[in-house]
Scaffold this motif. Sequence first.
Motif, PDB file in Angstrom:
ATOM      1  N   VAL A 115      26.232  -2.295  44.614  1.00 29.75           N
ATOM      2  CA  VAL A 115      27.499  -2.227  45.357  1.00 29.75           C
ATOM      3  C   VAL A 115      28.648  -2.098  44.371  1.00 29.75           C
ATOM      4  O   VAL A 115      29.523  -1.236  44.520  1.00 29.75           O
ATOM      5  N   ILE A 116      28.636  -2.943  43.351  1.00 29.28           N
ATOM      6  CA  ILE A 116      29.711  -2.942  42.361  1.00 29.28           C
ATOM      7  C   ILE A 116      29.736  -1.628  41.588  1.00 29.28           C
ATOM      8  O   ILE A 116      30.806  -1.109  41.252  1.00 29.28           O
ATOM      9  N   HIS A 125      31.180  -9.099  44.309  1.00 31.72           N
ATOM     10  CA  HIS A 125      31.372  -9.913  43.103  1.00 31.72           C
ATOM     11  C   HIS A 125      31.137 -11.391  43.416  1.00 31.72           C
ATOM     12  O   HIS A 125      30.467 -12.098  42.661  1.00 31.72           O
ATOM     13  N   TYR A 126      31.707 -11.832  44.515  1.00 31.43           N
ATOM     14  CA  TYR A 126      31.551 -13.236  44.897  1.00 31.43           C
ATOM     15  C   TYR A 126      30.076 -13.564  45.166  1.00 31.43           C
ATOM     16  O   TYR A 126      29.557 -14.571  44.669  1.00 31.43           O
ATOM     17  N   TYR A 140      31.523 -13.498  37.347  1.00 33.40           N
ATOM     18  CA  TYR A 140      31.690 -12.728  38.577  1.00 33.40           C
ATOM     19  C   TYR A 140      32.610 -13.427  39.579  1.00 33.40           C
ATOM     20  O   TYR A 140      33.316 -12.765  40.338  1.00 33.40           O
ATOM     21  N   LEU A 141      32.618 -14.744  39.577  1.00 28.11           N
ATOM     22  CA  LEU A 141      33.540 -15.468  40.448  1.00 28.11           C
ATOM     23  C   LEU A 141      34.979 -15.202  40.006  1.00 28.11           C
ATOM     24  O   LEU A 141      35.862 -14.954  40.831  1.00 28.11           O
ATOM     25  N   ALA A 194      35.957 -11.807  41.086  1.00 24.98           N
ATOM     26  CA  ALA A 194      36.235 -11.777  42.526  1.00 24.98           C
ATOM     27  C   ALA A 194      37.642 -12.292  42.800  1.00 24.98           C
ATOM     28  O   ALA A 194      38.392 -11.696  43.590  1.00 24.98           O
ATOM     29  N   TYR A 195      38.025 -13.390  42.147  1.00 27.23           N
ATOM     30  CA  TYR A 195      39.366 -13.953  42.352  1.00 27.23           C
ATOM     31  C   TYR A 195      40.451 -12.989  41.870  1.00 27.23           C
ATOM     32  O   TYR A 195      41.478 -12.823  42.521  1.00 27.23           O
ATOM     33  N   LEU A 196      40.222 -12.361  40.720  1.00 27.90           N
ATOM     34  CA  LEU A 196      41.202 -11.406  40.201  1.00 27.90           C
ATOM     35  C   LEU A 196      41.349 -10.203  41.137  1.00 27.90           C
ATOM     36  O   LEU A 196      42.458  -9.723  41.377  1.00 27.90           O
TER      37      LEU A 196
END
Length: 163
Positions: A76-77, A87-88, A106-107, A110-112
């Motif tokens: 997917v990424i 990512h999450y 990866y967390l 995801a936040y960024l």
Amino acid sequence: MVELEKEKKNITETDVESALIKAEELRRQKHYQEAINLLVDVLQAGLLKPRIYYRLGNIYYDMGDLDRAEYAYKRVIEFSPEHINAHYNLSVVYKKKGMVEESVKYLRKAYLLELKYPKKSQLTNEQKLWARVIALKQFILIVSIIIAVSFVLRYLSFILGRR
């Protein structure tokens, strides 16, 4: 082989959308292998690959097949680098596998991405009205605090100036 090529050309995005919906229903009913078979079949068409791989990742995760879930989320990424949920979810897979450093990586990503691409929420008119009311109340509170502080400072300067 020619027949398979014809089938690929006949699958439309609408067909893929229907397959994604059906696969989600199968996943919720814990008919994982049926859902996987359905998605792998439509994957051959080459349409909506990130969404198909994402759904496959969710199914593999639910099955406890973390290696395949990891592979699916990475795909997917690869196709859609800004896919926040991939990512999450990959972070969650790595955490479950005990790969803390990868999980954190990866967390964080995801936040960024969430900060860079915030979700656009559709508010109802009533929700918009409440948001305006709350914003107005906060504004009034801040102005009141500023006025109170200015009075206190003037009073203190008056008192201290008398000495």
